[in-house]
Design an enzyme around this catalytic site. Structure first.
Site, PDB file in Angstrom:
ATOM      1  CE  LYS A  42      -2.013   9.270  -4.689  1.00  0.00           C
ATOM      2  NZ  LYS A  42      -0.600   9.634  -4.917  1.00  0.00           N
ATOM      3  CB  SER A 130       3.166  14.974  -9.992  1.00  0.00           C
ATOM      4  OG  SER A 130       4.302  14.195 -10.205  1.00  0.00           O
TER       5      SER A 130
HETATM    6  O1  PNS Z   1       4.813   9.181  -6.049  1.00  0.00           O
HETATM    7  P1  PNS Z   1       4.144   8.803  -4.765  1.00  0.00           P
HETATM    8  O2  PNS Z   1       2.659   8.908  -4.895  1.00  0.00           O
HETATM    9  O3  PNS Z   1       4.697   9.572  -3.595  1.00  0.00           O
HETATM   10  O4  PNS Z   1       4.519   7.257  -4.519  1.00  0.00           O
HETATM   11  C1  PNS Z   1       3.986   6.547  -3.427  1.00  0.00           C
HETATM   12  C2  PNS Z   1       4.265   5.054  -3.568  1.00  0.00           C
HETATM   13  C3  PNS Z   1       3.797   4.539  -4.914  1.00  0.00           C
HETATM   14  C4  PNS Z   1       5.732   4.775  -3.440  1.00  0.00           C
HETATM   15  C5  PNS Z   1       3.504   4.343  -2.410  1.00  0.00           C
HETATM   16  O5  PNS Z   1       2.176   4.776  -2.393  1.00  0.00           O
HETATM   17  C6  PNS Z   1       3.518   2.829  -2.550  1.00  0.00           C
HETATM   18  O6  PNS Z   1       4.534   2.193  -2.357  1.00  0.00           O
HETATM   19  N1  PNS Z   1       2.358   2.257  -2.911  1.00  0.00           N
HETATM   20  C7  PNS Z   1       2.215   0.836  -3.155  1.00  0.00           C
HETATM   21  C8  PNS Z   1       1.444   0.177  -2.013  1.00  0.00           C
HETATM   22  C9  PNS Z   1       2.388  -0.224  -0.891  1.00  0.00           C
HETATM   23  O7  PNS Z   1       3.371  -0.892  -1.102  1.00  0.00           O
HETATM   24  N2  PNS Z   1       2.029   0.177   0.342  1.00  0.00           N
HETATM   25  C10 PNS Z   1       2.820  -0.169   1.506  1.00  0.00           C
HETATM   26  C11 PNS Z   1       4.025   0.706   1.695  1.00  0.00           C
HETATM   27  S1  PNS Z   1       3.557   2.273   2.253  1.00  0.00           S
END
Ligand code: PNS
Length: 165
Positions: A42, A130
């Site tokens: 991102k 956001s």
């Molecule tokens: O605020 P957001 O963008 O909705 O948060 C999303 C988040 C950070 C919780 C998610 O993208 C995440 O957990 N990313 C880390 C990578 C990960 O663990 N991926 C596997 C689980 S989906």
């Protein structure tokens, strides 16, 4: 038993909806670590350290058991690093559910010892995100119902617009 939870997210920037979830989670858990994801895929408006700093200023009154940390990689690894047994996520509407269910199930597969808990966002923040706050701020709209004042100022500064009141 100490109940530790992580509250992961992009927080670009933190909103009143996030803060509502953080406040309520801080009352449920002995320790809450707000995790700010450094996602190279991102293009965030704010760097991780800036997002961490904004959150720190917004949650200062929640108590010493609430901390903020940036992270790379998997949420479950972040949870394990902090010895957390829980992941907290906010749910605004049914539209959030499918993606959240998929994430929760993935995380459970990866780390069965870490459970995901959901808090329903307060009704008045059900529409807040956001992305929406950034879009409204970008065009000079009033974001005072969506984000705290210091975040509204940071948005205006970053986007080069005058804060609307
Ligand atoms: O605020 P957001 O963008 O909705 O948060 C999303 C988040 C950070 C919780 C998610 O993208 C995440 O957990 N990313 C880390 C990578 C990960 O663990 N991926 C596997 C689980 S989906």
């Amino acid at each position: 038993m100490t109940r530790v939870a992580v509250f992961p997210g992009s927080f670009d920037p933190i909103t009143n909806a996030h803060l509502d979830v953080a406040r309520r989670a801080s009352e449920l858990f002995d320790r809450l670590v707000i995790g700010v994801l450094n996602n190279p895929r991102k293009e965030p408006l704010f760097e991780v350290n800036e997002r961490v700093d904004l959150i720190r200023r917004c949650v200062s009154e929640l108590g010493d058991h609430v901390s903020i940390d940036g992270f790379d990689g998997l949420t479950v690894d972040f949870a394990r690093r902090h010895e957390a047994g829980f992941i907290v996520r906010g749910l605004r509407a049914v539209s959030d559910f499918e993606a959240e269910l998929q994430m929760a199930l993935t995380n459970r597969k990866l780390a069965p010892e870490v459970d995901t808990t959901f808090l329903m966002t307060a009704l008045e923040y059900g529409y807040v995100s956001s992305s929406l706050a950034k879009e409204v701020a970008r065009f000079g709209g009033d974001v005072s119902a969506m984000v705290p004042e210091l975040v509204a100022q940071a948005l205006a500064g970053r986007l080069g617009v005058r804060p609307s009141v």
